[in-house]
Motif scaffolding. Structure first.
Motif, PDB file in Angstrom:
ATOM      1  N   GLY A   1       0.818  -1.211   0.000  1.00  0.00           N
ATOM      2  CA  GLY A   1       0.000   0.000   0.000  1.00  0.00           C
ATOM      3  C   GLY A   1       0.845   1.252   0.000  1.00  0.00           C
ATOM      4  N   TYR A   2       1.973   1.209   0.721  1.00  0.00           N
ATOM      5  CA  TYR A   2       2.908   2.348   0.722  1.00  0.00           C
ATOM      6  C   TYR A   2       3.463   2.582  -0.684  1.00  0.00           C
ATOM      7  CZ  TYR A   2       7.346   4.777   1.326  1.00  0.00           C
ATOM      8  OH  TYR A   2       8.394   5.657   1.197  1.00  0.00           O
ATOM      9  N   VAL A   3       3.861   1.494  -1.350  1.00  0.00           N
ATOM     10  CA  VAL A   3       4.414   1.622  -2.705  1.00  0.00           C
ATOM     11  C   VAL A   3       3.346   2.120  -3.674  1.00  0.00           C
ATOM     12  CG1 VAL A   3       5.534   0.399  -4.609  1.00  0.00           C
ATOM     13  CG2 VAL A   3       6.122  -0.170  -2.238  1.00  0.00           C
ATOM     14  N   ILE A   4       2.094   1.661  -3.500  1.00  0.00           N
ATOM     15  CA  ILE A   4       0.998   2.160  -4.339  1.00  0.00           C
ATOM     16  C   ILE A   4       0.878   3.674  -4.183  1.00  0.00           C
ATOM     17  CG2 ILE A   4      -1.533   2.285  -4.483  1.00  0.00           C
ATOM     18  CD1 ILE A   4      -0.649  -0.070  -5.964  1.00  0.00           C
ATOM     19  N   GLY A   5       0.993   4.159  -2.957  1.00  0.00           N
ATOM     20  CA  GLY A   5       0.913   5.598  -2.723  1.00  0.00           C
ATOM     21  C   GLY A   5       2.014   6.356  -3.435  1.00  0.00           C
ATOM     22  N   GLU A   6       3.243   5.854  -3.324  1.00  0.00           N
ATOM     23  CA  GLU A   6       4.369   6.522  -3.981  1.00  0.00           C
ATOM     24  C   GLU A   6       4.245   6.445  -5.501  1.00  0.00           C
ATOM     25  OE1 GLU A   6       6.414   8.336  -2.546  1.00  0.00           O
ATOM     26  OE2 GLU A   6       6.111   7.809  -0.450  1.00  0.00           O
ATOM     27  N   ALA A   7       3.789   5.313  -6.008  1.00  0.00           N
ATOM     28  CA  ALA A   7       3.599   5.184  -7.457  1.00  0.00           C
ATOM     29  C   ALA A   7       2.487   6.102  -7.943  1.00  0.00           C
ATOM     30  CB  ALA A   7       3.278   3.729  -7.811  1.00  0.00           C
ATOM     31  N   SER A   8       1.452   6.288  -7.128  1.00  0.00           N
ATOM     32  CA  SER A   8       0.358   7.195  -7.500  1.00  0.00           C
ATOM     33  C   SER A   8       0.855   8.628  -7.591  1.00  0.00           C
ATOM     34  CB  SER A   8      -0.776   7.101  -6.476  1.00  0.00           C
ATOM     35  OG  SER A   8      -1.336   5.807  -6.456  1.00  0.00           O
ATOM     36  N   VAL A   9       1.708   9.031  -6.637  1.00  0.00           N
ATOM     37  CA  VAL A   9       2.299  10.370  -6.683  1.00  0.00           C
ATOM     38  C   VAL A   9       3.113  10.548  -7.964  1.00  0.00           C
ATOM     39  CG1 VAL A   9       4.031  11.878  -5.614  1.00  0.00           C
ATOM     40  CG2 VAL A   9       2.336  10.703  -4.184  1.00  0.00           C
ATOM     41  N   ALA A  10       3.893   9.527  -8.305  1.00  0.00           N
ATOM     42  CA  ALA A  10       4.707   9.591  -9.523  1.00  0.00           C
ATOM     43  C   ALA A  10       3.836   9.670 -10.770  1.00  0.00           C
ATOM     44  CB  ALA A  10       5.629   8.374  -9.592  1.00  0.00           C
ATOM     45  N   LEU A  11       2.719   8.943 -10.771  1.00  0.00           N
ATOM     46  CA  LEU A  11       1.819   8.978 -11.929  1.00  0.00           C
ATOM     47  C   LEU A  11       1.181  10.359 -12.094  1.00  0.00           C
ATOM     48  CD1 LEU A  11       0.049   5.495 -11.654  1.00  0.00           C
ATOM     49  CD2 LEU A  11       1.653   6.235 -13.423  1.00  0.00           C
ATOM     50  N   VAL A  12       0.857  11.000 -10.982  1.00  0.00           N
ATOM     51  CA  VAL A  12       0.313  12.353 -11.055  1.00  0.00           C
ATOM     52  C   VAL A  12       1.338  13.300 -11.685  1.00  0.00           C
ATOM     53  CG1 VAL A  12      -0.395  14.363  -9.688  1.00  0.00           C
ATOM     54  CG2 VAL A  12      -1.301  12.093  -9.150  1.00  0.00           C
ATOM     55  N   ASP A  13       2.606  13.142 -11.281  1.00  0.00           N
ATOM     56  CA  ASP A  13       3.659  14.011 -11.800  1.00  0.00           C
ATOM     57  C   ASP A  13       3.996  13.717 -13.259  1.00  0.00           C
ATOM     58  OD1 ASP A  13       3.826  15.203  -9.327  1.00  0.00           O
ATOM     59  OD2 ASP A  13       5.492  13.931  -8.625  1.00  0.00           O
ATOM     60  N   LYS A  14       3.804  12.463 -13.682  1.00  0.00           N
ATOM     61  CA  LYS A  14       4.241  12.043 -15.018  1.00  0.00           C
ATOM     62  C   LYS A  14       3.146  12.114 -16.079  1.00  0.00           C
ATOM     63  CE  LYS A  14       8.584  10.370 -14.768  1.00  0.00           C
ATOM     64  NZ  LYS A  14       9.663  10.596 -15.747  1.00  0.00           N
ATOM     65  N   THR A  15       1.896  12.126 -15.657  1.00  0.00           N
ATOM     66  CA  THR A  15       0.794  12.075 -16.614  1.00  0.00           C
ATOM     67  C   THR A  15      -0.096  13.302 -16.480  1.00  0.00           C
ATOM     68  OG1 THR A  15      -0.764  10.917 -15.156  1.00  0.00           O
ATOM     69  CG2 THR A  15       0.799   9.556 -16.379  1.00  0.00           C
ATOM     70  N   ALA A  16      -1.065  13.398 -17.385  1.00  0.00           N
ATOM     71  CA  ALA A  16      -2.021  14.508 -17.346  1.00  0.00           C
ATOM     72  C   ALA A  16      -3.244  14.171 -16.513  1.00  0.00           C
ATOM     73  CB  ALA A  16      -2.446  14.870 -18.778  1.00  0.00           C
ATOM     74  N   LEU A  17      -3.253  12.972 -15.905  1.00  0.00           N
ATOM     75  CA  LEU A  17      -4.394  12.567 -15.101  1.00  0.00           C
ATOM     76  C   LEU A  17      -4.408  13.326 -13.777  1.00  0.00           C
ATOM     77  CD1 LEU A  17      -4.264   8.699 -15.654  1.00  0.00           C
ATOM     78  CD2 LEU A  17      -5.854  10.330 -16.676  1.00  0.00           C
ATOM     79  N   SER A  18      -5.609  13.630 -13.296  1.00  0.00           N
ATOM     80  CA  SER A  18      -5.754  14.380 -12.053  1.00  0.00           C
ATOM     81  C   SER A  18      -5.536  13.479 -10.837  1.00  0.00           C
ATOM     82  CB  SER A  18      -7.150  15.006 -11.972  1.00  0.00           C
ATOM     83  OG  SER A  18      -8.137  13.990 -11.842  1.00  0.00           O
ATOM     84  N   GLU A  19      -5.296  14.104  -9.682  1.00  0.00           N
ATOM     85  CA  GLU A  19      -5.185  13.350  -8.440  1.00  0.00           C
ATOM     86  C   GLU A  19      -6.476  12.573  -8.166  1.00  0.00           C
ATOM     87  OE1 GLU A  19      -3.702  15.401  -4.969  1.00  0.00           O
ATOM     88  OE2 GLU A  19      -2.655  16.859  -6.218  1.00  0.00           O
ATOM     89  N   ALA A  20      -7.611  13.219  -8.446  1.00  0.00           N
ATOM     90  CA  ALA A  20      -8.902  12.573  -8.191  1.00  0.00           C
ATOM     91  C   ALA A  20      -9.051  11.310  -9.034  1.00  0.00           C
ATOM     92  CB  ALA A  20     -10.044  13.541  -8.482  1.00  0.00           C
ATOM     93  N   ALA A  21      -8.664  11.376 -10.317  1.00  0.00           N
ATOM     94  CA  ALA A  21      -8.808  10.222 -11.202  1.00  0.00           C
ATOM     95  C   ALA A  21      -7.915   9.068 -10.768  1.00  0.00           C
ATOM     96  CB  ALA A  21      -8.490  10.623 -12.635  1.00  0.00           C
TER      97      ALA A  21
END
Length: 346
Positions: free
Chosen positions: A212-232
């Motif tokens: 779950g911790y890694v999912i959180g860090e990967a989600s942060v990276a995806l927000v920074d790397k993609t045009a997808l919103s935090e909500a999505a």
């Protein structure tokens, strides 16, 4: 120390995300069998076991994800993960209904404790919505609503235990109604020591927490790397990944007839997931997390209330058979969830 994955290429981040989701699905699923046996050893019913053991423990990776992302200043991810998990897991219960062929799951699993859990969930969900529309008051950086959520959840568990011990009414028993089962009375089940069960419970819980911790860090990276919103990313990707144990354990439970455990797992887990918001509010240091709710967050919270209300109506109505072998209410829940995913990305 945060695990910074932003330096990795997008495909590597996606691979880390998927690997963590698979780890959550595997280890979280293992928790179900252990929790079922612990429920018997501690004298708890399947509904209570679903709330305390399976529901809370399989929700652990989601809690870690919301806490990690809130602490790093990504409240949209934290809120989306918490609220998105509620809608995803309610939809998973409808999917589990497809795997139970004797009757509609709402009919077979109807119980006073299950109805109480659903009512508690709806009550808890109203607190963040009220806080989001109240003055931004904080005490040491924490909104009073977070304290109310924690106290209310504790009160709800105490109420569940009292209702189980001394119910004032019960649903009519039918030939499709599934009574609670004792896993240790089933053939071929070894008498593993209670200490060993707790040890396995801790190991699998630790794996899901780390993932779950890694999912959180990967989600942060995806927000920074993609045009997808935090909500999505939070509402769909992180929430569904962290909720995979609920899907697998619910289906496994209904296939072997433990329908009450399946309902306790999902609805009880949803009540626990509302506490993710309280934990995220404590770690979010830029004010009250409730006052950064977006329209998408409010929509998801209200949708979770609606889906839970429909599920409760199904348990009260107790229709035996309907659409495609599942309850009409389950069919509505699936349609609502599919529509919400489309709206989040639209």
């Amino acid at each position: 120390m945060p695990l910074d994955l932003s330096a990795l290429p997008l495909d590597a981040i996606a691979a880390v995300f998927v690997a963590s989701a698979l780890a959550i699905g595997y280890a979280g699923t293992k928790l179900a069998g252990v929790a079922d046996q612990l429920a018997d050893r501690t004298g708890m019913g399947e509904i209570i076991a679903g709330a305390l053991f399976v529901g809370a423990s399989t929700s652990l990776p989601g809690a870690i994800t919301s806490m990690v992302t809130a602490a790093q200043g990504y409240p949209g991810l934290a809120i989306g993960n918490a609220l998105g998990g509620l809608t995803a897991q309610t939809a998973f219960l409808a999917i589990a209904d497809l795997a139970y062929r004797r009757a509609n799951l709402e009919h077979a699993a109807a119980s006073v404790t299950g109805l109480t859990q659903g009512t508690l969930l709806v009550s808890l969900l109203t607190v963040p919505l009220l806080a989001a529309n109240a003055p931004p008051i904080t005490i040491l950086g924490v909104h009073p609503a977070s304290i109310i959520l924690l106290v209310s959840y504790g009160f709800g568990l105490r109420l569940l235990a009292q209702i189980k011990d001394d119910p004032m009414w019960s649903p009519v028993q039918t030939k499709e109604t599934q009574a609670e089962i004792d896993p240790e009375e089933e053939a071929g089940v070894d008498r593993e020591s209670t200490a060993s069960l707790w040890r396995r419970f801790g190991i699998h819980g630790g794996v899901t927490a780390l993932a779950g911790y890694v999912i959180g860090e990967a989600s942060v990276a995806l927000v920074d790397k993609t045009a997808l919103s935090e909500a999505a990313i939070g509402t769909v990707f992180a929430a569904v990944s962290n909720s995979l144990p609920e899907l697998v354990t619910a289906i496994a439970a209904v296939r072997r007839g433990a329908v009450n455990l399946a309902v306790g797992d999902i609805v009880g887990g949803n009540s626990f997931e509302v506490l993710f918001l309280a934990a995220a509010d404590i770690l979010y240091r830029e004010g009250s997390i409730y006052h950064v709710f977006t329209t998408e967050n409010v929509f998801t919270a209200v949708l979770a209330i609606l889906m839970t209300g429909i599920l409760l109506l199904g348990m009260l109505r107790r229709e035996r058979y309907n659409v495609a072998g599942i309850g009409f209410e389950s069919a509505i829940v699936l349609v609502l969830y599919a529509g919400s995913v489309v709206l989040v990305f639209a």
